[in-house]
Each structure stands twice: as C-alpha cells, then as structure tokens.
Design an enzyme around this catalytic site. Structure first.
Site, PDB file in Angstrom:
ATOM      1  CG  HIS A  56      10.952  -6.746 -17.500  1.00  0.00           C
ATOM      2  ND1 HIS A  56      11.399  -8.034 -18.023  1.00  0.00           N
ATOM      3  CD2 HIS A  56      11.752  -6.077 -16.534  1.00  0.00           C
ATOM      4  CE1 HIS A  56      12.633  -8.064 -17.130  1.00  0.00           C
ATOM      5  NE2 HIS A  56      12.753  -7.040 -16.367  1.00  0.00           N
ATOM      6  CG  ASN A 129      15.737 -10.980 -15.079  1.00  0.00           C
ATOM      7  OD1 ASN A 129      14.706 -10.797 -15.543  1.00  0.00           O
ATOM      8  ND2 ASN A 129      16.487 -10.229 -14.182  1.00  0.00           N
ATOM      9  CE1 TYR A 339      10.906  -4.357 -10.205  1.00  0.00           C
ATOM     10  CE2 TYR A 339       9.587  -5.895 -11.447  1.00  0.00           C
ATOM     11  CZ  TYR A 339      10.828  -5.517 -11.250  1.00  0.00           C
ATOM     12  OH  TYR A 339      12.014  -5.706 -12.244  1.00  0.00           O
TER      13      TYR A 339
END
Ligand code: NDP
Length: 500
Positions: A56, A129, A339
């Site tokens: 990303h 997403n 993350y």
C-alpha cells in the site's frame, strides 16, 4: 526583504544572513566547515524520505465527516454511533497494494480503503480494501503472498509466474483473484468504488451482548471501472490519475460520499452458518445478513500537506474503541500486530503523536515514555506520576469498557485446516452473477495476466478454475490460446467505461 516578509531562520530560530552563497576562505577559497546553514540544508534534503510502506505504498487521501444516519445503539455502545445526526471528523487514505510510491494509479490491483475516525473515545481505524474478501485467510501466508506481488529478486521485475504459482497452491485465493480480474479490478478512481472492512469484527452493546459484524462502504457515486486497454491508454498520459481526480473533485466542491453499512450476526450464529464466518476468503451472503445502514461519510477537505497527513497517516486495525472489537479471524489477529509494528518501524516509536494520527477528540493518557520524536508531555500535571499505580492520581484503567467474555469451543487442534471444498462455493456464486459480457472480459483479463506463465502453472490454475465452474475454465483456456496482447486490446472495441 519587506516589513511583511518573515525572516529566514535556522532550525533553531536564529535569523540567517544568506541563503545563496557558501562561506569561503577568502574570495575564491574553499568552503568553510563553519557554514552550518549549508550543511544543515544539504543534510535535511538527504533525510526527506522515510521508508515507503512495503504494501500500500502509493496512496491518496482526504479529510471528511462521518454522520450517523441510523440508530444501532442496540448493537454497539461505541460513542461514534450514539446519536443519529452525530458528526465525527475522519481522515481517509486509499491505495494500491503492490505498486511502489511512484507506481501508476490506474493499475489492476486491489485498493486499500482506510478511514480513521477521530472519536471522543479515541481513534477508530477501519482499515480495509475495495473487496469484501482477501487472497489468503491466515497471517502465516501474508509475507509469502506479498513476495509474489513484488519484484523478483534476480530480474527485479514483477512475476506473473510467481503470482499464479502461489495462487494455484492456495485455491482459497480464487475468490479474490476473480474480483481482481473482473471489471472491478481497475476502478476509475477511489470515488467510484465500494469499500469493505473485509474482516469480521465484533460490536457489543451496553448490556454486553456481542454481534459479529462486517463493515461495508457503499459508494454513492456510480461504480465505474477501466478496461485493461483504457487503463493502459490513461497511464500513457498520466500516472497520477487518482490523485488528480480525488484532489480536483474536493477542490471543486464535488464531495464524494459513501454510506456505511453493517451486516450483523448474532454471536451464537457463528457455529451454525455453513461457512466459517471468520474466514477472510468468504463473504456473508446478503440474503442471510442484509445490510443495515449506519451513516454516511463525505470527503470534503484536501490535506494542507500530503506528506504530513497522507504519507504519515498510520492506520492500524489495532485502533478500536469501546463497543467495537476483534474476532477470531486469523488474518485480523495477525494484522493487529503487524500494522502497528510497520508504523513503529516506518515512522518511529511515537508515530501516534504525529498530526495525522494524534487523537483529536479524546484525551491521550498513557505511561509510555521516551524514544525518537517524543514531543508530547504526559506528566498529567504532576511529574511524580510517571508509573502506575501511583499515589498521585495518575490515569488508571477503566473496567467499565471491558468487552464481554468470548466463549471458546472446539477440539484442541490448533492447526485446524479449512474445508477446501467450501473455497469454491462463493467464487461460483460470483461467477454466476456476472453478466456474459463481464465474463468475457474476465476471461480476457486472465489471458493477458497469465500469458507469460509457464504451461505447468497455467494448467494448475485452470484446474482451480474448473472446480469453480467448467465454463470459467473453458473461457480462460480459450483466452490463453489467443495472443494475450491482441486479446486485451480487442475488449475495448465495444467497451466504454463500465458503469453499473
Ligand atoms: P448479492 O447478489 O446479494 O450481492 C452480490 C454482490 O456482488 C453485490 O454487492 C455486488 O455489488 C457485488 N459484485 C458485483 N459484481 C462484482 C464484481 N465484479 N466484483 C466484486 N463484487 C461484485 O449476492 P450474495 O451476497 O449472495 O453474494 C454472492 C457473491 O457476490 C459472493 O459470493 C461474492 O463473491 C460477491 N459479493 C458479495 C458480497 C457480500 O458481502 N455478500 C459483497 C461483494 C461481492 P453491487 O451491489 O455494487 O452491484
């Protein structure tokens, strides 16, 4: 310099006499080391880049407002949902997955769809997403999967052979690969696509009743996609089409909107439905769990500085708030760690204190201490209160926000595999709902993508498609026998931008 022009200063705030001329020893002599401003200027430029995200990397974002339009307080006690009409500031970021920071926007890829809600009980990040599902269902597989999407270690090129080799060894990926190769694999820009929290999350109400939930962002703009040829043509003209479209729309006052909806499953249904509701490769059919409207998001403000608010924006599914929780989804559990850890590495230990990430509407009271970029004070008005518990009325935990206990059942096999037959059911439902013209484009998109693969990998993937539907395999096999380039271009002869 006029009276109105601010004085140029050093990073320490002292006025600078010249921003043009290096100090030298004598009129034509070498530069002096004491010209600290020159050194500072060059040194800063060397440090202007931070590591790009491994996945990303390329993104586009904007601020906006989330407004509650429907009461779901019977499902969730989250304050962000507590009153119809309530507005909460949000920061969104959309992205491609595989391309690097300078990649073209209109490439065939899944899109990231992340929203940070600055709620009054802390930041809630919905990090999803533009697809309701994912390629793999277990975090163990994620690094391998991403490796196949990135560059080959020797050729430094993207490798269709690696992608389809991996996917054919993981038939559960056929659901997501079908979406990727369908019309929705290249949205015209972030405004014309839906978003999904993708994972199963949970919500609980003030009585401690839990529901499992899926989050859906329903675009209020029509769904629009590019064909391969349209995208190739566009990329030949601009690589920044998403940034241009999103920025300009907001700049011109054409604010894009999405409805936030949930599907809600009573906690005990998880053991009754014929699919694993925590498997990220599966959706919950709408007929079983219809969409319930919650609110609307409007994007209405371009960030003043892209780096500060989009590149530095750190979304993590670990950011939840009381009334919203996790689920046993294995990919979610892996992402909760990965993350936040990626941001600690990419931005620094105290990344949550950066302007994009700092809570705006909730006090932040923690005992974390020093480290790079510690530019906050958390002494709570009393420097003695720097550990917990303490006698100085420093912050304490609030058991009232505890989530309800989770009932655990099942045998002791901690490495349980999913039922592989179930992996083909939902891709088949998707294939069956595509109109014939979209099926034809699906076949030809596979023809273009798989053209460079070896015969062995092609046959393994065709075997997966055959288990979804014999027509699927036959259509892709035929497309592979056609020259893939000619095939990709011929699709556009009768296809404009697809709007549904
Ligand atoms: P429904 O007929 O109720 O819903 C079909 C869904 O598929 C709609 O959300 C539709 O979006 C979406 N869709 C249409 N074309 C595509 C495409 N090319 N790529 C991705 N999504 C597309 O059926 P079910 O809920 O019973 O699900 C059937 C299949 O639809 C699933 O197996 C799954 O593959 C797919 N799907 C299901 C979703 C869900 O949450 N239930 C969400 C998205 C896809 P739109 O409304 O904009 O036309």
């Amino acid at each position: 310099m006029t009276d109105k022009t601010p004085r140029l200063t050093t990073t320490g705030g002292a006025p600078v006499p010249s921003n043009n001329t290096t100090q030298t020893a004598g009129e034509r002599g070498p530069a002096l080391l004491q010209d600290y401003q020159l050194i500072e200027k060059l040194a800063h430029q060397n440090r202007e880049r931070i590591p790009e995200r491994v996945v990303h990397a390329k993104g586009w974002g904007a601020f906006g407002t989330f407004t509650v339009t429907n009461d779901i307080t019977h499902l969730s006690r989250a304050k962000v949902f507590d009153t119809v009409g309530k507005k909460t500031e949000i920061l969104s970021r959309f992205s491609t997955v595989a391309g690097e920071l300078g990649a073209a926007d209109a490439e065939r890829d899944v899109r990231g769809f992340s929203v940070k809600f600055y709620t009054e009980e802390g930041n809630w990040d919905l990090v999803g997403n533009n697809t309701p599902i994912f390629f793999v269902r277990d975090g163990y597989k994620f690094p391998d999967f991403i490796r196949t999407q990135k560059r080959h270690p020797k050729t430094n090129l993207r490798s269709p052979e690696a992608m389809f080799d991996f996917w054919s060894a993981h038939p559960e990926s056929v659901h997501q690969v079908t979406i990727l190769m369908s019309d929705r694999g290249i949205p015209v820009n972030p405004m014309h696509m839906h978003g999904y929290g993708s994972h199963t999350f949970s919500v609980w109400n003030k009585d401690g009743v839990r529901h499992w939930v899926k989050f859906h962002w329903r675009s209020q703009q029509p769904i629009k996609n590019y064909t391969n040829a349209e995208a190739e043509n566009l990329i030949g003209k601009t690589r920044e089409s998403y940034q241009e479209d999103l920025y300009n729309a907001i700049d011109e006052g054409n604010f894009p909107k999405w409805k936030l909806c949930i599907q809600a499953m009573p906690e005990e249904d998880a053991l009754k439905v014929p699919y694993n509701p925590f498997d990220l490769t599966k959706v919950w059919p709408h007929a079983d769990y219809p969409l319930i409207e919650v609110g609307e998001m409007e994007l209405n403000r371009n960030p003043e500085n892209y780096f500060v608010f989009v590149e530095n924006a750190a979304y993590s599914p670990s950011n939840i708030v009381p009334g919203i929780g996790f689920s046993p989804d294995k990919m979610l559990q892996a992402r909760v760690f990965a993350y936040a850890d990626a941001h600690r590495y990419r931005l620094g230990t105290h990344y949550e204190a950066l302007p994009a990430n700092a809570a705006k509407n909730a006090p932040v009271n923690h005992y974390h201490k020093d480290g790079s970029m510690r530019f906050f004070t958390n002494d709570f008005g009393n420097p003695d209160a720097y550990y917990e518990p303490n006698q100085w009325n420093g912050p304490t935990a609030d058991p009232e926000v505890k989530e309800p206990p989770l009932k655990i059942s099942g045998d002791a096999d901690r490495y349980v595999q999913e039922d592989k037959d179930a992996d083909y059911v939902q891709p088949r439902a998707l294939f069956n709902l595509l109109p014939q013209d979209e099926k034809e484009r699906l076949f030809s998109n596979f023809g273009a993508a798989m053209g460079p693969c070896s015969d062995g990998v092609k046959e393994r993937w065709l075997a997966v498609l055959k288990r979804v539907h014999p027509d699927y395999e036959a259509g892709v096999r035929k497309a592979l026998q056609t020259d893939s380039d000619v095939n990709a271009i011929s699709v556009t002869d009768d296809t404009e931008v697809t709007a549904k």
